[in-house]
Scaffold this motif. Structure first.
Motif, PDB file in Angstrom:
ATOM      1  N   ARG A  32      24.321   7.402  61.570  1.00  0.00           N
ATOM      2  CA  ARG A  32      24.945   6.837  62.526  1.00  0.00           C
ATOM      3  C   ARG A  32      25.511   5.334  62.008  1.00  0.00           C
ATOM      4  O   ARG A  32      26.416   4.807  62.379  1.00  0.00           O
ATOM      5  CB  ARG A  32      23.840   6.498  63.397  1.00  0.00           C
ATOM      6  CG  ARG A  32      23.129   7.542  64.256  1.00  0.00           C
ATOM      7  CD  ARG A  32      21.832   7.099  65.180  1.00  0.00           C
ATOM      8  NE  ARG A  32      21.070   8.197  65.417  1.00  0.00           N
ATOM      9  CZ  ARG A  32      19.981   7.930  66.371  1.00  0.00           C
ATOM     10  NH1 ARG A  32      20.151   6.731  66.855  1.00  0.00           N
ATOM     11  NH2 ARG A  32      19.212   9.000  66.486  1.00  0.00           N
ATOM     12  N   TRP A  33      25.031   4.915  60.656  1.00  0.00           N
ATOM     13  CA  TRP A  33      25.581   3.988  59.927  1.00  0.00           C
ATOM     14  C   TRP A  33      26.462   4.417  58.850  1.00  0.00           C
ATOM     15  O   TRP A  33      26.906   3.586  57.838  1.00  0.00           O
ATOM     16  CB  TRP A  33      24.505   3.210  59.245  1.00  0.00           C
ATOM     17  CG  TRP A  33      23.858   2.301  60.516  1.00  0.00           C
ATOM     18  CD1 TRP A  33      24.393   1.016  60.789  1.00  0.00           C
ATOM     19  CD2 TRP A  33      22.896   2.455  61.212  1.00  0.00           C
ATOM     20  NE1 TRP A  33      23.584   0.388  61.682  1.00  0.00           N
ATOM     21  CE2 TRP A  33      22.566   1.517  62.031  1.00  0.00           C
ATOM     22  CE3 TRP A  33      21.927   3.629  61.416  1.00  0.00           C
ATOM     23  CZ2 TRP A  33      21.523   1.261  62.827  1.00  0.00           C
ATOM     24  CZ3 TRP A  33      20.729   3.424  62.456  1.00  0.00           C
ATOM     25  CH2 TRP A  33      20.713   2.323  63.126  1.00  0.00           C
ATOM     26  N   GLY A  34      26.945   5.673  58.768  1.00  0.00           N
ATOM     27  CA  GLY A  34      27.829   6.297  57.753  1.00  0.00           C
ATOM     28  C   GLY A  34      26.952   6.640  56.422  1.00  0.00           C
ATOM     29  O   GLY A  34      27.893   6.774  55.485  1.00  0.00           O
ATOM     30  N   ASP A  95      22.108 -19.455  56.295  1.00  0.00           N
ATOM     31  CA  ASP A  95      22.425 -17.980  55.479  1.00  0.00           C
ATOM     32  C   ASP A  95      21.514 -17.124  56.090  1.00  0.00           C
ATOM     33  O   ASP A  95      20.012 -17.475  55.856  1.00  0.00           O
ATOM     34  CB  ASP A  95      22.324 -18.423  54.096  1.00  0.00           C
ATOM     35  CG  ASP A  95      23.645 -18.998  53.470  1.00  0.00           C
ATOM     36  OD1 ASP A  95      24.713 -18.773  53.941  1.00  0.00           O
ATOM     37  OD2 ASP A  95      23.487 -20.156  52.643  1.00  0.00           O
ATOM     38  N   THR A  96      21.724 -16.123  56.621  1.00  0.00           N
ATOM     39  CA  THR A  96      20.773 -15.147  57.120  1.00  0.00           C
ATOM     40  C   THR A  96      21.384 -14.009  57.304  1.00  0.00           C
ATOM     41  O   THR A  96      22.513 -13.764  56.864  1.00  0.00           O
ATOM     42  CB  THR A  96      20.456 -15.618  58.576  1.00  0.00           C
ATOM     43  OG1 THR A  96      19.294 -14.929  58.992  1.00  0.00           O
ATOM     44  CG2 THR A  96      21.395 -15.433  59.636  1.00  0.00           C
ATOM     45  N   LEU A  97      20.541 -12.842  57.849  1.00  0.00           N
ATOM     46  CA  LEU A  97      20.958 -11.556  57.661  1.00  0.00           C
ATOM     47  C   LEU A  97      22.192 -11.222  58.890  1.00  0.00           C
ATOM     48  O   LEU A  97      21.982 -11.893  59.908  1.00  0.00           O
ATOM     49  CB  LEU A  97      19.841 -10.308  58.133  1.00  0.00           C
ATOM     50  CG  LEU A  97      18.703 -10.634  56.750  1.00  0.00           C
ATOM     51  CD1 LEU A  97      17.546  -9.792  57.345  1.00  0.00           C
ATOM     52  CD2 LEU A  97      19.079 -10.027  55.828  1.00  0.00           C
ATOM     53  N   THR A  98      23.005 -10.528  58.553  1.00  0.00           N
ATOM     54  CA  THR A  98      24.195 -10.139  59.462  1.00  0.00           C
ATOM     55  C   THR A  98      23.875  -8.725  59.871  1.00  0.00           C
ATOM     56  O   THR A  98      23.776  -7.814  59.362  1.00  0.00           O
ATOM     57  CB  THR A  98      25.672  -9.935  58.740  1.00  0.00           C
ATOM     58  OG1 THR A  98      25.715 -11.179  58.211  1.00  0.00           O
ATOM     59  CG2 THR A  98      26.680  -9.555  59.790  1.00  0.00           C
ATOM     60  N   PRO A  99      23.576  -8.386  61.280  1.00  0.00           N
ATOM     61  CA  PRO A  99      23.379  -7.159  61.916  1.00  0.00           C
ATOM     62  C   PRO A  99      24.653  -6.266  61.574  1.00  0.00           C
ATOM     63  O   PRO A  99      25.852  -6.952  61.764  1.00  0.00           O
ATOM     64  CB  PRO A  99      23.317  -7.502  63.416  1.00  0.00           C
ATOM     65  CG  PRO A  99      22.840  -8.972  63.585  1.00  0.00           C
ATOM     66  CD  PRO A  99      23.539  -9.537  62.327  1.00  0.00           C
ATOM     67  N   ASP A 104      29.487   3.769  66.411  1.00  0.00           N
ATOM     68  CA  ASP A 104      29.914   3.771  67.838  1.00  0.00           C
ATOM     69  C   ASP A 104      30.000   2.334  68.209  1.00  0.00           C
ATOM     70  O   ASP A 104      30.228   2.088  69.346  1.00  0.00           O
ATOM     71  CB  ASP A 104      29.095   4.708  68.676  1.00  0.00           C
ATOM     72  CG  ASP A 104      27.658   4.220  68.739  1.00  0.00           C
ATOM     73  OD1 ASP A 104      27.090   3.345  67.882  1.00  0.00           O
ATOM     74  OD2 ASP A 104      26.864   4.866  69.331  1.00  0.00           O
ATOM     75  N   GLY A 105      29.638   1.524  67.376  1.00  0.00           N
ATOM     76  CA  GLY A 105      29.614   0.065  67.710  1.00  0.00           C
ATOM     77  C   GLY A 105      28.292  -0.489  68.045  1.00  0.00           C
ATOM     78  O   GLY A 105      28.034  -1.780  68.473  1.00  0.00           O
TER      79      GLY A 105
END
Length: 358
Positions: A32-34, A95-99, A104-105
């Motif tokens: 799902r995340w490639g 500075d933190t984690l990026t979702p 499919d978004g």
């Protein structure tokens, strides 16, 4: 006769069979995340949730996956956490984690774990390492104070999206009747004299917090878990990760959470002074406000005592064990000696943290 206390949270056994099942469920969701199902997975931490690092040697993609504990956060609560992270990212406040979204978004996937539905989210991997106790921790806590001040200012001004919902970390949720992390009375190794000390401490904490109040300048959206394990240092940069416990609480509770599991250490006053100094580089913080910090430190210590009892299978709880409960009682005795309102000065709490010396 005192009835036995059943923790509200009873985690599964974290044995090899459980972890293998969890990994299999996550692996099936990777496309799902490639990511191919052959992606290398490594367990990073397991506490409320299980966190995995996923490395695909073919594409070079390197992501962090968080597999949520069933029954702790609802989908709406997770969506709200991610909405705050997105807002912080847009404004570059920390500075933190990026979702990372799926193809499919969508940001949240569901996996089946032996009949239980677990929510899964993915994040971009951040470089860095946990700051070590032997390092110049006050340096990093000075920066952490500044980060907290920026986050608090953002929380006061941010217009939250419709449907935003996160847990409320007030006295009732922590030590009262709600007991989000279990009951401190079930503390490992807690005996009758220790229970009496903590009972009195809880009463004092309740009174102090009621007097302090929940005004908009004092109570709002906070990270609530900026402990060392959730900090990453890389060169001159300090990053903050794991917003999983973010919710509504007193702003100054963020400092108490930042010294989780180390409240008794002799270097805590230096970290507190550094945090206050850093905070004041961004926003004012009156001495009267700082004087309430010992109350929040004791509140957090008792909450963690409950957490250890209700999460006894986790590696963190096993590492702490009964010694942490005994330390909590020692800290509580010192706290009461300094801050008990019965027969003592009823003024603001002193900023010494009520810490036990050893």
């Amino acid at each position: 006769m005192t009835q036995p206390i059943t923790p509200l949270i009873t985690p599964p056994m974290y044995d090899d069979t459980f972890l293998a099942r969890l990994e299999a469920g996550l692996r099936a969701a990777l496309p799902r995340w490639g990511l191919p199902e052959t992606t290398h997975l490594r367990l990073l931490t397991i506490s409320e949730n299980a966190t995995f690092r996923a490395c695909d040697p073919l594409s070079g993609r390197d992501l962090v996956f968080r597999v949520h504990r069933p029954g702790y956060h609802s989908r709406a609560e997770i969506e709200s956490e991610l909405a705050w992270l997105a807002a912080l990212g847009r404004e570059a406040l920390v500075d933190t984690l990026t979702p990372i979204a799926q193809s499919d978004g969508a940001l949240i996937a569901d996996i089946d774990d032996d009949g239980l539905t677990r929510h899964v989210v993915a994040f971009e991997l951040l470089p860095g390492r946990e700051p070590a106790e032997g390092e110049d921790l006050p340096r990093w806590y000075r920066e952490l104070g500044a980060i907290n001040a920026r986050l608090h200012a953002h929380a006061r001004a941010w217009e939250r999206p419709e449907g935003f919902v996160r847990k409320v970390w007030d006295f009732e949720a922590m030590l009262g009747e709600v007991r989000l992390w279990g009951d401190w009375r079930a503390g490992l190794g807690l005996d009758a004299p220790g229970r009496a000390v903590l009972e009195r401490t809880a009463q004092v904490l309740r009174a102090r917090l009621e007097a302090y109040g929940k005004g908009e300048d004092r109570f709002g959206l906070v990270h609530a878990d900026m402990r060392v394990a959730n900090l990453l240092v890389e060169g001159e940069r300090l990053s903050v990760i794991d917003f999983d416990d973010c919710g509504f609480s007193w702003y100054l509770y963020d400092f108490a959470a930042a010294i989780s599991f180390a409240e008794h250490e002799p270097y805590i006053p230096a970290l507190q002074a550094a945090w206050i100094e850093g905070y004041r580089t961004v926003a004012p913080l009156a001495d009267e406000e700082c004087a309430i910090l010992p109350v929040f430190i004791m509140l957090r210590r008792m909450l963690l005592t409950a957490w250890i009892a209700s999460h006894a299978e986790t590696p963190t709880a096993q590492a702490m064990g009964e010694a942490y409960t005994h330390g909590t009682v020692a800290l509580a005795r010192a706290f009461l000696a300094a801050h008990d309102t019965e027969g003592n000065d009823t003024g603001a709490a002193k900023p010494d943290g009520g810490r036990a010396t050893s």
